[in-house]
Design a protein around this motif. Structure first.
Motif, PDB file in Angstrom:
ATOM      1  N   ALA A 371       0.845  -1.203   0.000  1.00 57.35           N
ATOM      2  CA  ALA A 371       0.000   0.000   0.000  1.00 57.35           C
ATOM      3  C   ALA A 371       0.878   1.249   0.000  1.00 57.35           C
ATOM      4  CB  ALA A 371      -0.912  -0.009   1.219  1.00 57.35           C
ATOM      5  N   THR A 380      -2.121   0.194  -4.476  1.00 55.75           N
ATOM      6  CA  THR A 380      -1.418  -1.000  -4.008  1.00 55.75           C
ATOM      7  C   THR A 380      -0.642  -1.644  -5.160  1.00 55.75           C
ATOM      8  OG1 THR A 380      -3.461  -2.273  -4.358  1.00 55.75           O
ATOM      9  CG2 THR A 380      -3.005  -1.491  -2.119  1.00 55.75           C
ATOM     10  N   THR A 421      -1.631  -8.330   0.719  1.00 54.57           N
ATOM     11  CA  THR A 421      -1.288  -6.906   0.830  1.00 54.57           C
ATOM     12  C   THR A 421      -0.699  -6.594   2.199  1.00 54.57           C
ATOM     13  OG1 THR A 421      -2.992  -6.212  -0.744  1.00 54.57           O
ATOM     14  CG2 THR A 421      -2.207  -4.544   0.788  1.00 54.57           C
ATOM     15  N   THR A 423       0.088  -3.138   4.488  1.00 52.80           N
ATOM     16  CA  THR A 423      -0.091  -1.692   4.623  1.00 52.80           C
ATOM     17  C   THR A 423       0.545  -1.239   5.932  1.00 52.80           C
ATOM     18  OG1 THR A 423      -1.716   0.105   4.776  1.00 52.80           O
ATOM     19  CG2 THR A 423      -2.401  -2.025   5.649  1.00 52.80           C
ATOM     20  N   ASN A 438      -8.372  -6.294   0.155  1.00 52.25           N
ATOM     21  CA  ASN A 438      -8.128  -5.817  -1.198  1.00 52.25           C
ATOM     22  C   ASN A 438      -8.527  -6.933  -2.163  1.00 52.25           C
ATOM     23  OD1 ASN A 438      -7.157  -4.475  -3.450  1.00 52.25           O
ATOM     24  ND2 ASN A 438      -5.016  -4.972  -3.062  1.00 52.25           N
TER      25      ASN A 438
END
Length: 504
Positions: A371, A380, A421, A423, A438
């Motif tokens: 991210a 992303t 993902t 972040t 996501n």
């Protein structure tokens, strides 16, 4: 008078930063609010702007240097550029003379939307950086075209004048559609004996970057204004922050009287109560749509754990200088995070899988989405085959994606795919959060702020740098056992980094 150019305040969880790019050199004349240098942290790039008009006297910290908050990285001699102002008129006259001698003037060239990615049917005209009648130079950025996730720049095909804007900002356009016209060489009609102020004004209108610095352009965007809407009081008509703030205040005052008379029953209030309505960008609409899809179409849960970051911090402190000297990139925390996540994905294949209809698709490769915060929103981009990358290659890949995101250079292939993902809200000071999935991915890991907390260790209280982990996952495919085991694996790998080398 010499003014210090300093590194701005860094996010709480960031100890130091790197001087990424100097946009000026010693002796260059600069204007107030002009971007001088980019300072790069683990995940964000900070701009340092000129506090006053003047000349760059000295650059203390060169590109690639590691610096701390409030550290002096250069010197600015305020007002020293005044003597150079008298040279502007001869230069402007020379440019006008050269333009007057050019041949081939008068050819009209169409400005077209570039080819769009295969999966994108149309796009939106986001921002025109010039207006009809402005002189333009070959390869100068004329307009930004925004698709669902990437922004394309359309540049001038030749020197000349922007004759016509066919599609204004906000219009929906398709590939190869004509959105404007450039009159090639039309600028040569201007008389070579034009006055110095007029030449300077024409030259300054060639690009928004000369009329207003990055900080001013951001402020204009926040208030839905164009550079041409605000009268500049700076040198050569340059727009400053004060000009924008005064324009906003003056525009709000006349609007207040009719509003008050139209609704006399409302109680009297003090202070500014302005509001503005701005259409959502295509990127923001896509983000909103995908977030709602994730919330409504998945059985999303979040589980938490915490990590003692002292072993990683000690390791980084010990080797960061040697690492940077050998590999040419800073040793941050993200390299360790990605390595640990990749190893955990190998041990828990359900977390690396996705649902397709009534099937579960297990991925035997490891593409991790990172991210990245950009001026247009959170995106992303994907770091591919992380199981085959070293920590140095991971750090270089993340840096490249972050810079492309900041500059609006991310391509569609950078965004497609991704099985998991990461972040990192900690760079903005977030202590704890529940990240949202996501799709079509089945899980996302949130890293947070590293904060000293008292912890019980072997019956004694110690102050340790702790960080919360949050794993949001789709309960349709991942059970509690796998989600907790996945987080515990990451915790064990980061608290004992030797495990990453020994694969235990």
């Amino acid at each position: 008078m010499a003014i210090d150019i300093k590194v701005p305040q860094l996010p709480e969880s960031v100890a130091d930063a790197t001087v990424a790019t100097w946009h000026v050199k010693p002796g260059d004349k600069v204007s107030r609010d002009q971007n001088l240098v980019d300072i790069e942290t683990d995940k964000v790039v900070l701009e340092v702007v000129a506090p006053e008009d003047g000349v760059i006297a000295d650059i203390i910290a060169e590109e690639g240097a590691t610096v701390g908050a409030e550290e002096v990285i250069g010197k600015l001699e305020a007002g020293a550029g005044e003597a150079a102002a008298s040279d502007e008129a001869p230069k402007a006259e020379e440019k006008a003379t050269e333009a007057a001698t050019e041949s081939g003037a008068g050819e009209e060239i169409e400005v077209k939307v570039p080819q769009l990615p295969e999966s994108v049917a149309d796009a939106t005209v986001a921002t025109w950086h010039v207006k009809a009648g402005d002189a333009v130079k070959r390869d100068q950025n004329l307009v930004d075209i925004e698709t669902d996730k990437v922004v394309l720049e359309v540049v001038a095909p030749a020197d000349g004048v922007l004759a016509e804007i066919i599609h204004d900002e906000g219009a929906t356009v398709s590939a190869d559609e004509v959105i404007g016209k450039v009159q090639a060489g039309a600028g040569s009609a201007k008389p070579a004996a034009a006055s110095a102020p007029a030449a300077e004004a024409s030259e300054s209108s060639d690009s928004d970057g000369e009329v207003a610095g990055p900080a001013v352009r951001r402020l204009l965007a926040e208030h839905g204004l164009q550079v041409s809407d605000v009268k500049g009081t700076g040198k050569g008509g340059r727009v400053t922050k004060e000009d924008v703030e005064n324009h906003v205040k003056n525009a709000a005052k006349p609007a207040a009287a009719p509003a008050a008379s139209a609704t006399p029953a409302q109680p009297a209030v003090s202070g500014d109560r302005e509001q503005k309505r701005v259409p959502m960008t295509r990127l923001r609409k896509t983000i909103a749509k995908r977030l709602l899809e994730a919330k409504n179409s998945t059985a999303m849960l979040t589980t938490f754990n915490e990590i003692n970051m002292k072993p990683i911090m000690d390791l980084r402190k010990k080797y960061k200088d040697v690492f940077e000297e050998r590999h040419g990139v800073r040793l941050g925390f993200m390299g360790f995070y990605v390595k640990a996540v990749t190893e955990a994905l190998k041990r828990f294949p359900e977390v690396n899988a996705s649902i397709d209809g009534d099937d579960i698709v297990y991925h035997n490769y490891f593409d991790v989405s990172i991210a990245v915060s950009t001026p247009r929103g959170l995106v992303t981009p994907v770091l591919r085959d992380t199981d085959k990358l070293s920590v140095a290659e991971i750090e270089k890949g993340i840096k490249e994606l972050a810079l492309k995101g900041r500059d609006g250079k991310l391509a569609m292939e950078d965004m497609q795919g991704g099985n998991f993902t990461i972040t990192n809200g900690g760079v903005f000071g977030s202590l704890l959060s529940t990240p949202i999935l996501n799709p079509p991915q089945s899980a996302i890991l949130g890293m947070h702020k590293i904060q000293d907390r008292p912890m019980a260790v072997d019956g004694k209280v110690e102050i340790l740098p702790m960080m919360y982990l949050a794993l949001s996952y789709d309960h349709r495919i991942i059970d509690g056992k796998e989600s907790v085991g996945f987080l515990v694996t990451i915790k064990e790998l980061l608290e004992d980094p030797q495990r990453l080398l020994l694969d235990v």
